[in-house]
Design a protein around this motif. Sequence first.
Motif, short mmCIF file in Angstrom:
data_model
loop_
_atom_site.label_atom_id
_atom_site.label_comp_id
_atom_site.label_asym_id
_atom_site.label_seq_id
_atom_site.Cartn_x
_atom_site.Cartn_y
_atom_site.Cartn_z
N UNK A 131 -0.04 4.92 -5.78
CA UNK A 131 0.19 4.02 -6.93
C UNK A 131 1.53 4.23 -7.63
N UNK A 132 2.50 4.81 -6.94
CA UNK A 132 3.74 5.22 -7.61
C UNK A 132 4.61 4.05 -8.04
N UNK A 135 4.84 3.55 -11.78
CA UNK A 135 5.67 4.38 -12.65
C UNK A 135 7.10 4.50 -12.13
N UNK A 136 7.42 3.68 -11.14
CA UNK A 136 8.80 3.62 -10.66
C UNK A 136 9.26 4.85 -9.91
N UNK A 137 8.35 5.53 -9.23
CA UNK A 137 8.70 6.72 -8.46
C UNK A 137 8.31 6.54 -7.00
N UNK A 154 3.76 -2.18 8.71
CA UNK A 154 3.31 -3.34 7.94
C UNK A 154 2.21 -2.98 6.95
N UNK A 155 1.24 -2.18 7.39
CA UNK A 155 0.17 -1.79 6.47
C UNK A 155 0.69 -0.81 5.43
N UNK A 160 2.22 0.57 -0.19
CA UNK A 160 3.26 1.10 -1.07
C UNK A 160 3.69 0.07 -2.11
N UNK A 161 3.94 -1.18 -1.66
CA UNK A 161 4.48 -2.19 -2.56
C UNK A 161 3.45 -2.71 -3.56
#
Length: 203
Positions: A131-132, A135-137, A154-155, A160-161
Amino acid sequence: MTTPALRLEHMGAVANIVIDRPEKKNSLTVEQMGQVGSLVEQAVAEGARCIVIKGAADVFSAGRDLQGVDAQNEDTVAIIRDVINPSLAKVRDCAVPTIACVKGPALGFGFGLALACDITYVADNALMGSPFRNIGLILDSGGHFYLKERVGAHRAAEIIFTGKMFSGKEAAKMGLVNRSLGATDLENYVQSVAKSIATGPTA
């Protein structure tokens, strides 16, 4: 190397590395994250033929303990380069098979550690993800590398996004982990598999 936060327990040819900071959801300080790799090396030196990494109190690890961290002044790159990455490389390159036994949250360092092991078994209700983005990490511990390696670019990109979190059952369905089981059955299953592995060739 054993500390109150980390225990090395031998059960015959199987070694268990237990993360035991339940009051912190088994989150670890930088020093303790470095000790994980050292305990893996110690277990092999003491004759282990299979290593299980697990958390106490139905939690694997919520990642790094951020209490008291001076985020503005610490050298995060140095911590990743000199402590976290080498520690998990010891897990990844271990001379004997490693198994992650994951209950509850496996986030941040915990997520990377679970995926660095050769085999990952999780409870159906485990909580995993990266879930980073929120918080922009970027996730430390090589977790995104292992993620891409296991489920494809792709997964991995979607996880990540979007910052999506998922259960152990969902992780098994997408092929991220080997198998998910009921939380009450997981420990016995993992120990049984570990004992079986330890009776065979380990290289």
